[in-house]
Design a protein around this motif. Sequence first.
Motif, PDB file in Angstrom:
ATOM      1  N   LEU A   1       0.814  -1.073  -0.086  1.00  0.00           N
ATOM      2  CA  LEU A   1      -0.180   0.071  -0.183  1.00  0.00           C
ATOM      3  C   LEU A   1       0.916   1.140  -0.024  1.00  0.00           C
ATOM      4  N   HIS A   2       2.035   1.380   0.800  1.00  0.00           N
ATOM      5  CA  HIS A   2       2.705   2.512   0.814  1.00  0.00           C
ATOM      6  C   HIS A   2       3.433   2.825  -0.556  1.00  0.00           C
ATOM      7  N   THR A   3       3.630   1.449  -1.222  1.00  0.00           N
ATOM      8  CA  THR A   3       4.549   1.634  -2.445  1.00  0.00           C
ATOM      9  C   THR A   3       3.541   2.057  -3.530  1.00  0.00           C
ATOM     10  N   ALA A   4       2.149   1.826  -3.395  1.00  0.00           N
ATOM     11  CA  ALA A   4       1.272   2.078  -4.267  1.00  0.00           C
ATOM     12  C   ALA A   4       0.864   3.440  -4.201  1.00  0.00           C
ATOM     13  N   ILE A   5       0.666   3.939  -3.169  1.00  0.00           N
ATOM     14  CA  ILE A   5       0.357   5.182  -2.672  1.00  0.00           C
ATOM     15  C   ILE A   5       1.375   6.324  -3.317  1.00  0.00           C
ATOM     16  N   GLN A   6       2.660   5.852  -3.063  1.00  0.00           N
ATOM     17  CA  GLN A   6       3.791   6.939  -3.304  1.00  0.00           C
ATOM     18  C   GLN A   6       3.820   6.859  -4.891  1.00  0.00           C
ATOM     19  N   ILE A   7       3.548   5.531  -5.689  1.00  0.00           N
ATOM     20  CA  ILE A   7       3.544   5.933  -7.321  1.00  0.00           C
ATOM     21  C   ILE A   7       2.302   6.582  -7.537  1.00  0.00           C
ATOM     22  N   ALA A   8       1.287   6.514  -6.926  1.00  0.00           N
ATOM     23  CA  ALA A   8      -0.032   7.103  -7.395  1.00  0.00           C
ATOM     24  C   ALA A   8       0.375   8.761  -7.093  1.00  0.00           C
ATOM     25  N   SER A   9       0.898   8.870  -5.944  1.00  0.00           N
ATOM     26  CA  SER A   9       0.852  10.338  -5.522  1.00  0.00           C
ATOM     27  C   SER A   9       2.044  11.108  -6.534  1.00  0.00           C
ATOM     28  N   GLY A  10       3.045  10.446  -6.878  1.00  0.00           N
ATOM     29  CA  GLY A  10       4.250  10.772  -7.758  1.00  0.00           C
ATOM     30  C   GLY A  10       3.469  11.240  -9.334  1.00  0.00           C
ATOM     31  N   TRP A  11       2.632  10.273  -9.654  1.00  0.00           N
ATOM     32  CA  TRP A  11       2.053  10.292 -10.808  1.00  0.00           C
ATOM     33  C   TRP A  11       1.210  11.614 -10.873  1.00  0.00           C
ATOM     34  N   VAL A  12       0.378  11.890  -9.905  1.00  0.00           N
ATOM     35  CA  VAL A  12      -0.488  13.079  -9.769  1.00  0.00           C
ATOM     36  C   VAL A  12       0.253  14.470  -9.657  1.00  0.00           C
ATOM     37  N   LEU A  13       1.199  14.409  -8.950  1.00  0.00           N
ATOM     38  CA  LEU A  13       2.226  15.533  -8.960  1.00  0.00           C
ATOM     39  C   LEU A  13       2.833  16.024 -10.100  1.00  0.00           C
ATOM     40  N   THR A  14       3.214  14.843 -10.836  1.00  0.00           N
ATOM     41  CA  THR A  14       4.027  15.009 -12.162  1.00  0.00           C
ATOM     42  C   THR A  14       3.103  15.478 -13.199  1.00  0.00           C
ATOM     43  N   ALA A  15       1.653  14.875 -12.936  1.00  0.00           N
ATOM     44  CA  ALA A  15       0.751  15.311 -14.026  1.00  0.00           C
ATOM     45  C   ALA A  15       0.273  16.709 -14.048  1.00  0.00           C
ATOM     46  N   PHE A  16       0.110  17.132 -12.730  1.00  0.00           N
ATOM     47  CA  PHE A  16      -0.383  18.761 -12.597  1.00  0.00           C
ATOM     48  C   PHE A  16       0.717  19.816 -12.394  1.00  0.00           C
ATOM     49  N   TYR A  17       1.972  19.293 -12.521  1.00  0.00           N
ATOM     50  CA  TYR A  17       3.242  20.205 -12.288  1.00  0.00           C
ATOM     51  C   TYR A  17       3.228  21.066 -13.330  1.00  0.00           C
ATOM     52  N   THR A  18       3.291  22.233 -13.330  1.00  0.00           N
ATOM     53  CA  THR A  18       3.428  23.518 -14.532  1.00  0.00           C
ATOM     54  C   THR A  18       4.815  24.170 -14.126  1.00  0.00           C
ATOM     55  N   PRO A  19       5.786  24.071 -14.924  1.00  0.00           N
ATOM     56  CA  PRO A  19       6.963  24.893 -14.436  1.00  0.00           C
ATOM     57  C   PRO A  19       6.790  26.279 -14.695  1.00  0.00           C
ATOM     58  N   ASP A  20       7.661  27.109 -14.020  1.00  0.00           N
ATOM     59  CA  ASP A  20       7.691  28.386 -14.111  1.00  0.00           C
ATOM     60  C   ASP A  20       8.687  28.910 -14.975  1.00  0.00           C
TER      61      ASP A  20
END
Length: 80
Positions: A14-33
Motif C-alpha cells: 500500500l505504501h508503494t502504491a500510494i507513493q507511485i500514485a501521488s508521484g504520478w498526480v504531482l507530475t501530471a499537474f506540475y506546471t514549470p515557471d
Amino acid sequence: MKRFLVFIVAFAFLHTAIQIASGWVLTAFYTPDLYSSAEVVRNEVTFGSVTHLPFIFLMTSASIAYLISQKVGRRTVVNS
C-alpha cells in the motif's frame, strides 16, 4: 508470526502504491515557471540521490506499531 508478515507485506504494498500514485498526480499537474527563471534552459535533467532509509524507518515504525497493538489488544481468557 503469519499475521505480522501479512501486515508488513500489505503495508509495504500500500505504501508503494500510494507513493507511485501521488508521484504520478504531482507530475501530471506540475506546471514549470518559465518566466521567473533567469538561468538558461539546459537539455539535461538531474534527479536527487535515491535512498532507501525512509522506507526502512517506515517499515520499522510499522513493525513496532503492530507489535504494540498486539500487546495492548490482547485479551485474557478467564476460565469460569
